[in-house]
Design an enzyme around this catalytic site. Sequence first.
Site, PDB file in Angstrom:
ATOM      1  N   ARG A  64     -57.624  47.789-103.107  1.00  0.00           N
ATOM      2  CA  ARG A  64     -57.305  47.076-101.869  1.00  0.00           C
ATOM      3  C   ARG A  64     -57.033  45.601-102.145  1.00  0.00           C
ATOM      4  O   ARG A  64     -56.153  44.986-101.530  1.00  0.00           O
ATOM      5  CB  ARG A  64     -58.473  47.243-100.890  1.00  0.00           C
ATOM      6  CG  ARG A  64     -58.086  46.978 -99.456  1.00  0.00           C
ATOM      7  CD  ARG A  64     -58.977  47.742 -98.483  1.00  0.00           C
ATOM      8  NE  ARG A  64     -58.697  47.230 -97.136  1.00  0.00           N
ATOM      9  CZ  ARG A  64     -59.502  46.406 -96.484  1.00  0.00           C
ATOM     10  NH1 ARG A  64     -60.628  46.001 -97.029  1.00  0.00           N
ATOM     11  NH2 ARG A  64     -59.178  45.979 -95.287  1.00  0.00           N
ATOM     12  N   HIS A  68     -53.623  43.694-101.054  1.00  0.00           N
ATOM     13  CA  HIS A  68     -53.669  42.520-100.181  1.00  0.00           C
ATOM     14  C   HIS A  68     -53.145  41.281-100.898  1.00  0.00           C
ATOM     15  O   HIS A  68     -52.575  40.390-100.266  1.00  0.00           O
ATOM     16  CB  HIS A  68     -55.100  42.274 -99.690  1.00  0.00           C
ATOM     17  CG  HIS A  68     -55.500  43.151 -98.543  1.00  0.00           C
ATOM     18  ND1 HIS A  68     -56.049  42.661 -97.377  1.00  0.00           N
ATOM     19  CD2 HIS A  68     -55.424  44.503 -98.379  1.00  0.00           C
ATOM     20  CE1 HIS A  68     -56.284  43.672 -96.543  1.00  0.00           C
ATOM     21  NE2 HIS A  68     -55.925  44.797 -97.136  1.00  0.00           N
ATOM     22  N   ASP A  69     -53.323  41.228-102.209  1.00  0.00           N
ATOM     23  CA  ASP A  69     -52.800  40.094-102.968  1.00  0.00           C
ATOM     24  C   ASP A  69     -51.266  40.141-103.009  1.00  0.00           C
ATOM     25  O   ASP A  69     -50.597  39.172-102.674  1.00  0.00           O
ATOM     26  CB  ASP A  69     -53.358  40.109-104.393  1.00  0.00           C
ATOM     27  CG  ASP A  69     -52.875  38.919-105.213  1.00  0.00           C
ATOM     28  OD1 ASP A  69     -52.904  37.790-104.682  1.00  0.00           O
ATOM     29  OD2 ASP A  69     -52.476  39.111-106.371  1.00  0.00           O
ATOM     30  N   VAL A  72     -49.101  39.287 -99.820  1.00  0.00           N
ATOM     31  CA  VAL A  72     -49.103  37.904 -99.333  1.00  0.00           C
ATOM     32  C   VAL A  72     -48.757  36.979-100.501  1.00  0.00           C
ATOM     33  O   VAL A  72     -49.519  36.844-101.448  1.00  0.00           O
ATOM     34  CB  VAL A  72     -50.480  37.521 -98.761  1.00  0.00           C
ATOM     35  CG1 VAL A  72     -50.469  36.077 -98.262  1.00  0.00           C
ATOM     36  CG2 VAL A  72     -50.876  38.476 -97.629  1.00  0.00           C
ATOM     37  N   GLY A  74     -46.944  37.463-102.978  1.00  0.00           N
ATOM     38  CA  GLY A  74     -46.704  38.147-104.246  1.00  0.00           C
ATOM     39  C   GLY A  74     -47.958  38.357-105.071  1.00  0.00           C
ATOM     40  O   GLY A  74     -49.030  37.849-104.756  1.00  0.00           O
ATOM     41  N   GLU A  90     -56.705  32.320 -98.520  1.00  0.00           N
ATOM     42  CA  GLU A  90     -56.310  33.654 -98.054  1.00  0.00           C
ATOM     43  C   GLU A  90     -57.497  34.560 -97.739  1.00  0.00           C
ATOM     44  O   GLU A  90     -57.515  35.272 -96.745  1.00  0.00           O
ATOM     45  CB  GLU A  90     -55.462  34.362 -99.134  1.00  0.00           C
ATOM     46  CG  GLU A  90     -54.004  33.988 -99.151  1.00  0.00           C
ATOM     47  CD  GLU A  90     -53.262  34.716-100.277  1.00  0.00           C
ATOM     48  OE1 GLU A  90     -53.522  35.916-100.485  1.00  0.00           O
ATOM     49  OE2 GLU A  90     -52.435  34.078-100.945  1.00  0.00           O
ATOM     50  N   ASN A  96     -58.544  39.682 -94.161  1.00  0.00           N
ATOM     51  CA  ASN A  96     -59.094  39.846 -95.515  1.00  0.00           C
ATOM     52  C   ASN A  96     -60.616  39.831 -95.563  1.00  0.00           C
ATOM     53  O   ASN A  96     -61.204  40.051 -96.628  1.00  0.00           O
ATOM     54  CB  ASN A  96     -58.551  38.750 -96.446  1.00  0.00           C
ATOM     55  CG  ASN A  96     -57.133  39.040 -96.923  1.00  0.00           C
ATOM     56  OD1 ASN A  96     -56.724  40.198 -97.018  1.00  0.00           O
ATOM     57  ND2 ASN A  96     -56.379  37.996 -97.216  1.00  0.00           N
ATOM     58  N   HIS A 198     -55.952  55.409 -99.410  1.00  0.00           N
ATOM     59  CA  HIS A 198     -56.997  55.744 -98.434  1.00  0.00           C
ATOM     60  C   HIS A 198     -57.700  57.053 -98.776  1.00  0.00           C
ATOM     61  O   HIS A 198     -58.524  57.520 -97.989  1.00  0.00           O
ATOM     62  CB  HIS A 198     -56.400  55.823 -97.026  1.00  0.00           C
ATOM     63  CG  HIS A 198     -56.010  54.490 -96.474  1.00  0.00           C
ATOM     64  ND1 HIS A 198     -55.320  54.327 -95.290  1.00  0.00           N
ATOM     65  CD2 HIS A 198     -56.213  53.228 -96.949  1.00  0.00           C
ATOM     66  CE1 HIS A 198     -55.121  53.034 -95.059  1.00  0.00           C
ATOM     67  NE2 HIS A 198     -55.639  52.348 -96.063  1.00  0.00           N
ATOM     68  N   THR A 199     -57.399  57.625 -99.926  1.00  0.00           N
ATOM     69  CA  THR A 199     -58.123  58.811-100.380  1.00  0.00           C
ATOM     70  C   THR A 199     -59.483  58.430-100.945  1.00  0.00           C
ATOM     71  O   THR A 199     -60.346  59.273-101.166  1.00  0.00           O
ATOM     72  CB  THR A 199     -57.302  59.601-101.421  1.00  0.00           C
ATOM     73  OG1 THR A 199     -57.962  60.836-101.696  1.00  0.00           O
ATOM     74  CG2 THR A 199     -57.166  58.838-102.740  1.00  0.00           C
ATOM     75  N   ASP A 250     -61.641  59.438 -96.507  1.00  0.00           N
ATOM     76  CA  ASP A 250     -61.314  60.832 -96.820  1.00  0.00           C
ATOM     77  C   ASP A 250     -62.585  61.649 -96.599  1.00  0.00           C
ATOM     78  O   ASP A 250     -63.545  61.518 -97.361  1.00  0.00           O
ATOM     79  CB  ASP A 250     -60.851  60.942 -98.284  1.00  0.00           C
ATOM     80  CG  ASP A 250     -60.493  62.359 -98.689  1.00  0.00           C
ATOM     81  OD1 ASP A 250     -60.925  63.313 -98.013  1.00  0.00           O
ATOM     82  OD2 ASP A 250     -59.783  62.522 -99.699  1.00  0.00           O
ATOM     83  N   THR A 253     -62.947  64.558-100.060  1.00  0.00           N
ATOM     84  CA  THR A 253     -63.195  64.143-101.454  1.00  0.00           C
ATOM     85  C   THR A 253     -63.170  62.614-101.530  1.00  0.00           C
ATOM     86  O   THR A 253     -62.265  62.032-102.121  1.00  0.00           O
ATOM     87  CB  THR A 253     -62.148  64.742-102.412  1.00  0.00           C
ATOM     88  OG1 THR A 253     -60.832  64.343-101.963  1.00  0.00           O
ATOM     89  CG2 THR A 253     -62.223  66.245-102.473  1.00  0.00           C
ATOM     90  N   ASP A 258     -57.019  61.531-105.210  1.00  0.00           N
ATOM     91  CA  ASP A 258     -56.279  62.796-105.290  1.00  0.00           C
ATOM     92  C   ASP A 258     -55.331  62.970-104.105  1.00  0.00           C
ATOM     93  O   ASP A 258     -55.244  62.111-103.234  1.00  0.00           O
ATOM     94  CB  ASP A 258     -57.263  63.983-105.372  1.00  0.00           C
ATOM     95  CG  ASP A 258     -58.265  63.994-104.220  1.00  0.00           C
ATOM     96  OD1 ASP A 258     -57.976  63.402-103.151  1.00  0.00           O
ATOM     97  OD2 ASP A 258     -59.352  64.590-104.370  1.00  0.00           O
TER      98      ASP A 258
END
Length: 330
Positions: A64, A68-69, A72, A74, A90, A96, A198-199, A250, A253, A258
């Site tokens: 994450r 997020h880096d 914003v 680059g 930031e 954040n 988001h797994t 998730d 799992t 995955d």
Amino acid sequence: MAHFITFLLVLSLSLTFSLLPETASAQLRQNYYARTCPNVESIVRNAVTKKFRQTFVTVPATIRLFFHDCFVQGCDASVIIQSTGSNKAEKDHPDNLSLAGDGFDTVIKAKQAVDAVPSCRNKVSCADILAMATRDVIALSGGPSYAVELGRLDGLSSTAASVNGKLPHPNFNLNQLNSMFAAHGLTQTDMIALSAAHTVGFSHCSKFSNRIYNFSRQSAVDPTLNRAYATQLQQMCPKNVDPRIAINMDPNTPRAFDNVYYKNLQQGKGLFTSDQVLFTDKRSRPVVDAWAANSNTFNSAFITAITKLGRVGVKTGRNGNIRRNCDAFN
């Protein structure tokens, strides 16, 4: 006459090159530190593995942080900078504040490990360490490993104001998602692949409470949400719940990187609106179905997408430097 033609040719070529966008990502390459710090990848991997063994949160927190880096200003490690009395950085923007401390700590520990080797000291950027650490946590949690491109410099500015409107929100629809990713040269397919982050990891109840309590006048619960899953979420996130309570993104799992993320979407178990829309919208559903059925196809697409993400807004030359401390400007 020949001299004049040559002059015109050179002039037209120089004009052509001056009109081309400067592709900073062209300097990125594998084995960038082969001469200056040849063992950098194993040094970073060892530090990341040590942190991973301490807490699994290392995985989602680092992924994450990278996302997020890069979105914003680059991929320049500007998100790691600490605020000072004269500058709100930031990391202190509301979007954040939910970044877990373990992501920052992973990069800082890896940087310390790199700089502990005399020949490597102050030779490797925090931006590159974050890119390597992201690859490593994905592999450690069962995801695909890949060759990471290196050669980024660390950014010279970090302001909370620069975050405004740059990060996707949990209630985004497909058009909003596509638009935000396209601004960074990422396609719809790349976006669907990167959403699979988001797994792993967790979210706070406030990020999706609207889907289980006050979705619309017609329905308190989002009708695209699996009924049993919605009930489960209501039990874990009762009204007026402690905002610090965290829920696995998730439900099946949560500690494995995955393609189960896509299988969950097929069953109405996407935690955010921005997750579930990938299945409910007919434009993106075929890709979700394909990757739910074939993990190898998903892995390949994910490697392509995260490699492209790592090229966003790369700093070169005078636009960046190599920080001595990842959380402070030199």
